[in-house]
Design a protein around this motif. Structure first.
Motif, PDB file in Angstrom:
ATOM      1  N   ASP A  81      19.288 -49.057 -21.539  1.00 10.50           N
ATOM      2  CA  ASP A  81      19.127 -48.236 -20.321  1.00 10.50           C
ATOM      3  C   ASP A  81      18.837 -48.925 -18.809  1.00 10.50           C
ATOM      4  O   ASP A  81      18.478 -48.289 -18.119  1.00 10.50           O
ATOM      5  CB  ASP A  81      18.262 -47.227 -20.558  1.00 10.50           C
ATOM      6  N   LYS A  82      18.958 -50.181 -18.957  1.00  8.39           N
ATOM      7  CA  LYS A  82      18.361 -51.017 -17.750  1.00  8.39           C
ATOM      8  C   LYS A  82      19.416 -51.827 -17.392  1.00  8.39           C
ATOM      9  O   LYS A  82      20.474 -52.349 -18.130  1.00  8.39           O
ATOM     10  CB  LYS A  82      17.288 -52.018 -18.160  1.00  8.39           C
TER      11      LYS A  82
ATOM     12  N   HIS B 258      15.998 -52.171 -13.370  1.00 10.29           N
ATOM     13  CA  HIS B 258      16.658 -51.108 -12.561  1.00 10.29           C
ATOM     14  C   HIS B 258      17.456 -50.063 -13.878  1.00 10.29           C
ATOM     15  O   HIS B 258      17.984 -50.402 -14.622  1.00 10.29           O
ATOM     16  CB  HIS B 258      18.016 -51.405 -11.609  1.00 10.29           C
ATOM     17  N   ASP B 259      17.306 -48.692 -13.519  1.00 15.14           N
ATOM     18  CA  ASP B 259      17.698 -47.932 -14.394  1.00 15.14           C
ATOM     19  C   ASP B 259      19.302 -47.697 -14.245  1.00 15.14           C
ATOM     20  O   ASP B 259      19.999 -47.354 -13.464  1.00 15.14           O
ATOM     21  CB  ASP B 259      17.122 -46.498 -13.993  1.00 15.14           C
TER      22      ASP B 259
END
Length: 477
Positions: free
Chosen positions: A94-95, A102-103
């Motif tokens: 999820d990065k 950052h998402d």
């Protein structure tokens, strides 16, 4: 972004060139089939923006506005970090970004809302699982760690609400490179390096690097991508590797994988080549398959020190695509490295507020001038001495990109159909229109002769300064 795409180790070949222009479950298989049908090639108009991408993502609403102004409709960045520290870690996907800081999910959703496609880069090896200790660009010791990471990424992001379809496997994987470095920067193969270093031996090219890549990385990942209905983008063959070497490895049939690499590639991908270099790849692998298209996921960088580089590249790319059966909007894409930074040749200068550099403004002018539905110009354009260019149709206009030395020049357009309502000359870097007195046009049957005054104060540098502009010939309604 990060050393994932760093330029500091780019080869001397680039600087020289600057002077020249598995089986799925029944449910999974059914879903994959539905997804692939849904994104099959179709009709529709072709536009210059469909060709233009950039490395990284836009973050703020202001970034989105800048991307739209420049006509950028593709982004590319990493996904991870996977199992960062140990095999007991959960598989995190999820990065994104340089340090996975950052998402990723909101970035993809924001892209979707704004008409920007997302290309997710799959890589690399966690250091704890590296066959060369501490080397994240070496082959995995435990193959299942790699495939578990890939499966988690693809399963997560092909599903709603993300609906990502394109996944790139690794970055610049290559073995010994012709005309450049002995070993690729981003793929170090197996444990031979560790052995050489332990023996204090001179590091030499690893002959089995590409076999390792095909068997341990590419084909296993590609099987997963296709299982979920995604498309496989090759990891970007580096410019100094040579097309013949690229073709050799695309056609290498692995006795372990029981396949050729090209059979597990949907979009061929190279880095930092000119448009003409794409032709042999198209003719060999796209005309009758098995590949769907030809991409470059990195272009530009220091080439953009020449302010004419980007507008000339993308105008020529559009002309080339129109001449090479551009029947799918995703068939041809080139992505600029990088869209922001502190160097003056990047598209934008990082800051608050972020501002455009010359290269970014040139994309705005291109997007505005050639923003209509594209079609080939079937006529012929002839240029004076010390002038050259290309032409295409944008909506009802014929747009001619002309590069010329200062002085009076004539451009003759043969095969013009109908009458014209006027000609404009637009500076390719600033978008400023030339004074009407600098232009005149004469019609003779199906020919139009355009006389133009190329300014002494040209917008290009170099030993023989030249000017880059667009001649826009508008049809009378």
């Amino acid at each position: 972004m990060t050393d994932q795409f760093e330029f500091s180790h780019r080869r001397r070949a680039l600087l020289v060139a600057m002077a020249a222009a598995g089986a799925a479950s029944s449910v999974g298989a059914s879903a994959a089939s539905m997804r692939r049908v849904a994104s099959a090639p179709g009709g529709g108009t072709r536009r210059i923006s469909q060709l233009i991408g950039a490395n990284g993502w836009p973050v703020t609403p202001a970034d989105i506005d800048m991307w739209k102004a420049m006509g950028i409709t593709w982004g590319r960045d990493s996904v991870g970090p996977g199992q960062r520290h140990s095999p007991e870690d959960p598989v995190e996907v999820d990065k994104t970004g340089a340090a996975f800081d950052h998402d990723l999910p909101p970035a993809i959703l924001q892209n979707d809302r704004n008409g920007i496609h997302s290309l997710l880069l799959l890589g690399y090896t966690p250091k704890w699982n590296a066959s060369v200790p501490g080397d994240s660009r070496s082959a995995p010791k435990d193959d299942s760690v790699w495939t578990r990471y890939v499966e988690t990424v693809v399963r997560t992001y092909v599903a709603p609400p993300y609906n990502v379809r394109h996944f790139q496997i690794w970055n610049e994987a290559a073995g010994p490179l012709s005309g450049g470095a002995a070993q690729a920067t981003f793929w170090h193969g197996g444990k031979h390096l560790a052995v050489q270093r332990a023996q204090h031996a001179q590091v030499t090219p690893y002959d089995r690097a590409m076999q390792d890549y095909v068997e341990l990385v590419h084909v296993p990942a590609a099987r997963i991508v296709r299982k979920y209905g995604g498309y496989v983008v090759y990891g970007g063959w580096p410019d100094q590797g040579g097309l013949e070497t690229y073709m050799k490895w695309l056609e290498y049939r692995s006795p372990v994988a029981k396949a050729r690499m090209i059979d597990w590639v949907d979009y061929l991908d190279t880095h930092y080549l000119g448009v003409d270099a794409l032709t042999p790849l198209y003719e060999r692998y796209v005309t009758n398959g098995p590949a769907r298209g030809v991409w470059q996921t990195e272009i530009g960088d220091r080439y953009m020190m020449d302010p004419h580089y980007l507008p000339m590249y993308f105008f020529k790319f559009a002309v080339w695509a129109l001449d090479h059966n551009w029947d799918d909007p995703d068939k041809y894409v080139s992505m600029i490295y990088h869209w922001d930074g502190f160097e003056p040749y990047r598209l934008t200068h990082r800051g608050n507020p972020r501002t455009y550099n010359v290269s970014g403004r040139s994309l705005i002018v291109l997007n505005q001038t050639v923003g209509g539905a594209l079609a080939p110009f079937e006529g012929h354009v002839a240029f004076d001495r010390n002038a050259s260019g290309l032409a295409l149709r944008s909506g009802s206009d014929v747009v001619i990109q002309v590069r010329a030395s200062p002085g009076r020049k004539t451009v003759r357009v043969d095969g013009w159909q109908g009458s014209h309502s006027g000609v404009r000359m637009i500076d390719a870097l600033t978008g400023e229109a030339a004074d009407a007195a600098a232009l005149s046009a004469r019609v003779d049957g199906s020919s139009v002769s355009i006389d133009l005054d190329v300014p002494e104060d040209v917008n290009g540098g170099g030993a023989a300064p030249v000017h880059l502009a667009y001649l826009v010939v508008s049809s009378r309604a």
